[in-house]
Design an enzyme around this catalytic site. Structure first.
Site, mmCIF file in Angstrom:
data_model
loop_
_atom_site.group_PDB
_atom_site.id
_atom_site.type_symbol
_atom_site.label_atom_id
_atom_site.label_comp_id
_atom_site.label_asym_id
_atom_site.label_seq_id
_atom_site.Cartn_x
_atom_site.Cartn_y
_atom_site.Cartn_z
ATOM 1 N N GLU A 49 -4.174 0.760 -5.514
ATOM 2 C CA GLU A 49 -3.417 0.984 -4.592
ATOM 3 C C GLU A 49 -1.442 -0.251 -5.499
ATOM 4 O O GLU A 49 -2.064 -1.314 -5.293
ATOM 5 C CB GLU A 49 -2.721 0.729 -4.221
ATOM 6 N N ASP A 60 3.923 -3.979 7.581
ATOM 7 C CA ASP A 60 3.218 -5.279 7.375
ATOM 8 C C ASP A 60 3.525 -5.821 7.336
ATOM 9 O O ASP A 60 4.230 -6.634 7.877
ATOM 10 C CB ASP A 60 3.806 -4.879 5.593
#
Lengths: 267, 418
Positions: A49, A60
């Site tokens: 990814e 995140d």
């Protein structure tokens, strides 16, 4: 069958989970991120990814935020991300882009899908795009034969799991714990339950992400999931390395540990 | 009519449970709005939507909110005839005095509503983001009276320029978390609040501070802010027997503006003006004018006008006013702009500060620098309106907050010693 599906099927045929590794494009540099992804693949990662650096990474934690900020400060853009995809996909490993939605909408959904396919990319994971808002992306991904991964979460209702898995192609991303990216000491005790609920709704492989950072955790998750996704732990290896060569060595080493983990999970 | 008849309990209740147009069930205003958020938050957004739909039509909830607005927040707020400012402007200007609300701004209206919702949902912890600190102070206040744990995220740059409000929040018992990531302002505080919410959603409600974000926040915040325009409309009818020619408000995320506008949307003769923060001028690139200087994209959960580069990266916003310093705007404003129902224009830092000083010296009112943008805008539109109508225009300006918090910024701007 897409290359991504073939790799997942091959892992299944070996009675193991696939290992999926995440790194952001452009960290520490554009070329450095290609090298780091190749080191992951060398160490045993099956699927890559590539993160698209974005100014507002709401999902995140601090580790990925820090790496992405380095890339943004250096001016890394969507075209650079596609270059990284091209470099990594050339190894033969299925290569997905993980991105927040706005950079793709701004680039143009169809234009992005076309260029991603041309770069050899396998598809996308879009953590802030739910199926109800995804008509444009589904059409673009279909037009360019890309896989499209959507997310299910611990809080997803059965109805939403059915809706989401219905539009997934390649695999379903099961976000195993409530929270942002980053390593945890323990895998969520509910991860297995979420995978079971998801598998009840679909034949598409179910891969688990969020919180896995070592071989023991990878083995545990590999016991019930089709794939194990690791991101922050790889990024941390690069952040903590004193120089690029030792960073690549540390990434390769972690990939080896995790690859052994996903092969021991069902013994 | 007296206040008692105009502002009956039924009047308040009707402002929350109004029948006018809502977005579609998924929160879309045409192509705008929606829910661009992680799947992990979908259950919480659905829970909030359901709790809100139930509550807004529930007489018990309406009565409770009305009680707090009347006996605690100081509603109805005054509509003040600004005679000396009017003479200066060549228009009859009336100020909707949200600056006189408890905590010093319009933000208390929304927060009391959302805090009561939180209590109904059985959650014990609230989080909030804040720019100027006004929403944070209002949230800390509501958390104190309803005994909720409160964490406020605030950009580090804003904690420095709004230090007084940081102290107020802490005095009220809230935890203030300075956010040092990204541009260290409101947008980054929202990112951090969303990270908290996705981690703690089981027992935490997010008191969103403006009419932006994913559905249902734009609708919820709009409906709780709506009392501003509902009151102003009734007060002006009471005073003059007619409607205003224009209403004006500053627009950052846009909650005070949508609160003023909404009751006037069906009144076709009433012009709606939103004044965005033009910073050093839109052409300079240093501004926070998302509608007049931005483009449609997705930020913080909704499709709307945002400041972004050619690759969809959010651009930093600039404004002398922390409360308007945000690179996005609520989707309903984007929609009112697209449909042409409302007009949005930028007001520069310098224009806002001129109006700030003028209001101080003509009316004895020190406005928030945010609100000074609305005053400056009204001064700008007055001559053209006067010419078009052939008479003195009547303009309602939303004085969304008071300027105590801005004394350091204003003193520095005008070169005064504090």
């Amino acid at each position: 069958m897409s290359k991504l599906s073939a790799v997942l099927a091959a892992a299944k045929a070996e009675n193991r989970a696939a290992l999926i590794g995440y790194l952001p494009a452009g960290f520490p540099t554009v070329e450095g991120s290609i090298a780091a992804c190749k080191a992951m693949i060398d160490g045993g990662v099956d699927i890559v990814e590539i993160g698209l650096p974005y100014s507002d990474p709401q999902m995140d934690g601090p580790v990925i935020q820090q790496a992405v900020q380095v890339a943004l400060d250096a001016g890394v853009n969507t075209l650079d991300v596609l270059r990284v995809v091209e470099g990594v996909a050339a190894t033969g490993a299925p290569t997905l882009v993980m991105s927040y939605w706005n950079p793709i909408e701004r680039f143009g959904a169809d234009r992005f899908a076309k260029q991603l396919a041309a770069a050899g990319g396998a598809g996308t994971i879009l953590p802030d795009l739910i199926p109800e808002e995804a008509d444009d992306w589904i059409a673009a991904a279909d037009a360019h034969a890309l896989d499209r991964v959507f997310l299910v979460a611990q809080t997803s209702t059965p109805e939403r799991i059915t809706l989401t898995t219905g539009v997934c192609r390649g695999f379903v991303y099961a976000a195993s714990l409530m929270g942002v990216t980053g390593t945890r000491d323990a895998v969520s005790g509910n991860a297995k339950g979420l995978v079971e609920r998801t598998k009840a709704a679909t034949d598409v492989p179910v891969c688990v992400g969020l919180g896995v950072s070592n071989g023991v955790q990878a083995a545990e998750v590999a016991g019930f999931a089709d794939g194990v996704i690791v991101g922050s732990a790889f990024v941390r290896r690069l952040l903590e390395a004193p120089d690029e060569a030792s960073g690549l060595a540390a990434v390769r080493e972690l990939a080896r540990e995790l690859a052994a983990g996903v092969r021991s999970g069902r013994r | 009519m007296t206040d008692a008849t105009v502002f009956s309990d039924a009047f308040f209740a009707a402002s929350y449970a109004h029948p006018s147009a809502q977005p579609d069930p998924a929160g879309h205003y045409g192509r705008l709005g929606g829910r661009f958020m992680p799947e992990a938050l979908m259950a919480a957004l659905a829970e909030l939507t359901e709790a809100y739909q139930k509550s807004k039509n529930d007489p018990e909830f309406q009565a409770e909110l009305t009680h707090w607005l009347r006996t605690y927040a100081n509603r109805p707020s005054l509509l003040t005839e600004a005679k000396r400012l009017s003479a200066h402007a060549g228009a009859r200007i009336l100020l909707k005095r949200e600056d006189l609300n408890h905590t010093g701004s319009h933000k208390i209206n929304n927060v009391l509503g959302q805090a009561l919702l939180t209590r109904r949902m059985g959650k014990k912890r609230v989080i909030a983001e804040t720019g100027a600190g006004q929403h944070g102070v209002a949230s800390a206040t509501a958390a104190a009276i309803f005994d909720l744990e409160c964490v406020v995220y605030m950009g580090e740059e804003d904690t420095e320029r709004q230090a007084l409000n940081v102290a107020r929040m802490r005095m009220l018992g809230a935890e203030v978390v300075p956010v040092a990531t990204g541009s260290r302002t409101l947008k980054d505080a929202i990112n951090e609040a969303i990270r908290d919410w996705v981690t703690n959603v089981e027992h935490t409600n997010y008191l969103f501070g403006t009419a932006a974000g994913p559905h249902p926040f734009p609708s919820i915040v709009r409906d709780f802010a709506r009392i501003i325009g509902v009151e102003a409309r009734a007060q002006l009818l009471d005073l003059t027997g007619g409607l205003p020619d224009a209403v004006a408000a500053c627009v950052g995320g846009g909650s005070n503006a949508i609160g003023l506008f909404h009751a006037f949307v069906p009144d076709e003769s009433v012009r709606l003006y939103g004044f965005e923060a033009g910073g050093s001028g839109v052409e300079s690139g240093l501004h926070a004018a998302s509608i007049t200087g931005g483009a449609v994209g997705v930020l913080h959960g909704a499709r709307t006008y945002i400041l972004q580069d050619e690759y969809g990266q959010t651009l930093p916003s600039h404004s002398i006013s922390a409360g308007l310093d945000y690179p996005g705007v609520g989707p309903e404003h984007a929609w009112l702009h697209d449909t042409g129902r409302a007009v949005y224009e930028p007001v520069t830092d310098a224009e806002a500060m001129d109006a700030f000083q003028l209001l101080c010296r003509t009316e004895g009112i020190i406005p928030a620098i945010e609100s000074a943008h609305a005053v400056a805008g009204a001064l700008r539109i007055a001559p053209a309106l006067r010419e078009e109508l052939g008479r003195e225009p009547v303009i309602i300006v939303n004085l969304s907050g008071r300027g105590d918090k801005d004394m350091h910024t204003a003193a520095a701007y005008f070169g005064m010693e504090v």
